[in-house]
Write a protein that holds these residues in place. Structure first.
Motif, PDB file in Angstrom:
ATOM      1  N   LYS A   1     -23.764  -6.170  24.400  1.00  0.00           N
ATOM      2  CA  LYS A   1     -24.794  -5.693  23.480  1.00  0.00           C
ATOM      3  C   LYS A   1     -25.438  -4.429  24.043  1.00  0.00           C
ATOM      4  O   LYS A   1     -26.586  -4.420  24.471  1.00  0.00           O
ATOM      5  N   SER A   2     -24.675  -3.363  24.031  1.00  0.00           N
ATOM      6  CA  SER A   2     -25.125  -2.106  24.619  1.00  0.00           C
ATOM      7  C   SER A   2     -24.328  -0.965  24.015  1.00  0.00           C
ATOM      8  O   SER A   2     -23.263  -1.171  23.423  1.00  0.00           O
ATOM      9  N   PHE A   3     -24.854   0.246  24.183  1.00  0.00           N
ATOM     10  CA  PHE A   3     -24.127   1.431  23.753  1.00  0.00           C
ATOM     11  C   PHE A   3     -23.267   1.995  24.882  1.00  0.00           C
ATOM     12  O   PHE A   3     -22.593   3.001  24.698  1.00  0.00           O
ATOM     13  N   LYS A   4     -23.317   1.370  26.056  1.00  0.00           N
ATOM     14  CA  LYS A   4     -22.492   1.812  27.169  1.00  0.00           C
ATOM     15  C   LYS A   4     -21.760   0.611  27.743  1.00  0.00           C
ATOM     16  O   LYS A   4     -21.793  -0.481  27.182  1.00  0.00           O
ATOM     17  N   GLY A   5     -21.050   0.824  28.861  1.00  0.00           N
ATOM     18  CA  GLY A   5     -20.316  -0.269  29.462  1.00  0.00           C
ATOM     19  C   GLY A   5     -18.916  -0.408  28.894  1.00  0.00           C
ATOM     20  O   GLY A   5     -18.366   0.517  28.293  1.00  0.00           O
ATOM     21  N   PRO A   6     -18.287  -1.583  29.073  1.00  0.00           N
ATOM     22  CA  PRO A   6     -16.896  -1.766  28.658  1.00  0.00           C
ATOM     23  C   PRO A   6     -16.745  -1.860  27.146  1.00  0.00           C
ATOM     24  O   PRO A   6     -17.642  -2.313  26.432  1.00  0.00           O
ATOM     25  N   GLY A   7     -15.577  -1.432  26.673  1.00  0.00           N
ATOM     26  CA  GLY A   7     -15.286  -1.496  25.251  1.00  0.00           C
ATOM     27  C   GLY A   7     -13.791  -1.458  25.003  1.00  0.00           C
ATOM     28  O   GLY A   7     -12.984  -1.360  25.934  1.00  0.00           O
ATOM     29  N   ILE A   8     -13.413  -1.537  23.750  1.00  0.00           N
ATOM     30  CA  ILE A   8     -12.009  -1.509  23.354  1.00  0.00           C
ATOM     31  C   ILE A   8     -11.862  -0.635  22.120  1.00  0.00           C
ATOM     32  O   ILE A   8     -12.778  -0.557  21.288  1.00  0.00           O
ATOM     33  N   ARG A   9     -10.730   0.055  22.013  1.00  0.00           N
ATOM     34  CA  ARG A   9     -10.417   0.868  20.837  1.00  0.00           C
ATOM     35  C   ARG A   9      -9.016   0.539  20.362  1.00  0.00           C
ATOM     36  O   ARG A   9      -8.126   0.210  21.150  1.00  0.00           O
ATOM     37  N   ALA A  10      -8.810   0.632  19.062  1.00  0.00           N
ATOM     38  CA  ALA A  10      -7.489   0.447  18.469  1.00  0.00           C
ATOM     39  C   ALA A  10      -7.418   1.306  17.218  1.00  0.00           C
ATOM     40  O   ALA A  10      -8.427   1.517  16.536  1.00  0.00           O
ATOM     41  N   GLY A  11      -6.230   1.818  16.924  1.00  0.00           N
ATOM     42  CA  GLY A  11      -6.124   2.703  15.778  1.00  0.00           C
ATOM     43  C   GLY A  11      -4.724   2.771  15.213  1.00  0.00           C
ATOM     44  O   GLY A  11      -3.798   2.079  15.663  1.00  0.00           O
ATOM     45  N   PHE A  12      -4.582   3.628  14.222  1.00  0.00           N
ATOM     46  CA  PHE A  12      -3.295   3.884  13.578  1.00  0.00           C
ATOM     47  C   PHE A  12      -3.197   5.382  13.345  1.00  0.00           C
ATOM     48  O   PHE A  12      -4.154   6.008  12.869  1.00  0.00           O
ATOM     49  N   GLY A  13      -2.051   5.977  13.705  1.00  0.00           N
ATOM     50  CA  GLY A  13      -1.916   7.419  13.588  1.00  0.00           C
ATOM     51  C   GLY A  13      -0.577   7.843  13.035  1.00  0.00           C
ATOM     52  O   GLY A  13       0.295   7.020  12.738  1.00  0.00           O
ATOM     53  N   ILE A  14      -0.415   9.168  12.904  1.00  0.00           N
ATOM     54  CA  ILE A  14       0.835   9.747  12.438  1.00  0.00           C
ATOM     55  C   ILE A  14       1.325  10.765  13.462  1.00  0.00           C
ATOM     56  O   ILE A  14       0.545  11.353  14.206  1.00  0.00           O
ATOM     57  N   ILE A  15       2.634  10.950  13.514  1.00  0.00           N
ATOM     58  CA  ILE A  15       3.282  11.917  14.395  1.00  0.00           C
ATOM     59  C   ILE A  15       4.432  12.540  13.622  1.00  0.00           C
ATOM     60  O   ILE A  15       5.017  11.902  12.746  1.00  0.00           O
ATOM     61  N   PHE A  16       4.751  13.802  13.913  1.00  0.00           N
ATOM     62  CA  PHE A  16       5.835  14.455  13.183  1.00  0.00           C
ATOM     63  C   PHE A  16       6.606  15.368  14.119  1.00  0.00           C
ATOM     64  O   PHE A  16       6.100  15.796  15.156  1.00  0.00           O
TER      65      PHE A  16
END
Length: 361
Positions: free
Chosen positions: A245-260
């Protein structure tokens, strides 16, 4: 006395922060002036008769820093597909044959320009600018470093939507003299549409807001959505969430992208653990993870010459994150380095990336 000192510092340092952050995308009409290196292949000497413009893409972000009431310093990062259409003649055993080919050079431009804006923030206005444009070229047969002289003219609506016309004239010979060219100088014309995220004018703010204490605590884990250019997912859309419960510290990201690779379009799935160090709105972000890349076919001649159609690409990311507690805007800028996997020409190097997004408390 302490409050007076804080107010004075706030007033003096306000001009150092970006007054406008913008994103843009559009078309790049690129060409170059070149002389062929006949000694590189003496058995089949080549003569360049003409080079002309060909159409590519450009996308990037910028930050404007106020120097005076209507004078600004602009910098940023722009990915530009440079190159051109080349026509010439090959000679073999006394017989000449014409040829026509399109060359593509990927460049990351970092403009450093002075801008003049005819009116204040929030009003429709014309924008004029000029300056130097250092660039990183991603082409094995050319020098990495390039430098151009850039000029631009644009018009911005009160909503922040803007249209810009920019021209960049190459000042540096980027030929390596061991490739097909004895000399080569790039130039391009770019027509873009963009959007500016404006901060309130300093005159409209209360100076006491600049010294207001912000907290990094939250009632629940903070999260954000952002689009990222030239990151581990190339061009990706991501969800980021703190694990506490913070704006800093550990976190995780996940996404979807394109490449050409100019012949085909594939997709990417970047996933990473990250850690934010800092306070208030400014953070140092450290991240490590892996991206899944899939593209239907490889192309050894393209700048994005993938050797496999599907693979995992481990990466590390280091950069700056701006995510204020009381505002929704998120900005990230940093460098991506892929580890333990052979990537295409420019992705194999530590390369810059930009992100713009929306914060959720």
């Amino acid at each position: 006395m302490i409050k007076f000192a804080l107010i004075s510092i706030a007033l003096l340092t306000q001009p150092l922060f970006a007054q406008t952050i913008g994103v843009k995308a559009g078309l790049a009409f690129a060409t170059y002036s070149a002389v062929s290196n006949r000694e590189a292949n003496p058995a089949v000497p080549r003569t360049i008769n003409n080079t002309s413009y060909r159409t590519g893409l450009t996308i990037g972000g910028s930050a404007d820093f106020r120097l005076a009431q209507k004078l600004f310093l602009r910098t940023g990062v722009e990915m530009v597909i440079k190159g051109g259409l080349e026509e010439g003649t090959y000679t073999f055993n006394g017989t000449s044959s014409p040829y026509r080919q399109t060359n593509n050079f990927v460049g990351f431009d970092i403009p450093i320009q002075l801008l003049y804006k005819t009116k204040g923030s929030g009003a429709p206005r014309f924008i004029l600018g000029a300056g130097l444009v250092p660039s990183l070229l991603i082409e094995s047969g050319l020098n990495r470093g390039d430098l151009g002289l850039g000029v631009l003219a644009g018009y911005e609506l009160s909503t922040g939507v803007n249209v810009n016309l920019a021209y960049n004239e190459g000042l540096v010979d980027v030929a390596t003299h061991s490739f097909d060219y004895k000399s080569l100088k790039n130039r391009h014309l770019a027509l873009t549409i963009g959007y500016s995220f404006k901060q309130k004018d300093i005159a409209e703010r209360s100076v006491f807001k600049t010294i207001r204490q912000q907290t990094t605590s939250a009632s629940r884990p903070a999260s954000a959505f952002y689009a990222e250019l030239a990151g581990p997912g190339f061009l990706s859309f991501n969800y980021d969430r703190r694990l506490t419960k913070s704006f800093k510290g550990p976190g995780i990201r996940a996404g979807f992208g394109i490449i050409f690779n100019f012949n085909d379009v594939g997709f990417t799935v970047p996933v990473a653990l990250n850690y934010l160090l800092g306070d208030k709105a400014h953070f140092l972000e450290l991240a490590a993870g892996s991206s899944f890349y899939h593209i239907k076919e490889t192309n050894q001649d393209a700048p994005f010459n993938f050797l496999k159609t599907s693979f995992l690409a481990p990466f590390a990311w280091l950069g700056y994150r701006y995510q204020p507690v009381e505002r929704k805007f998120v900005f990230r800028a940093g460098f991506t380095k892929f580890i333990g996997v052979r990537m295409p020409k420019f992705l194999d190097l530590p390369h810059p990336s930009l992100s713009f997004g929306y914060s959720i408390k």
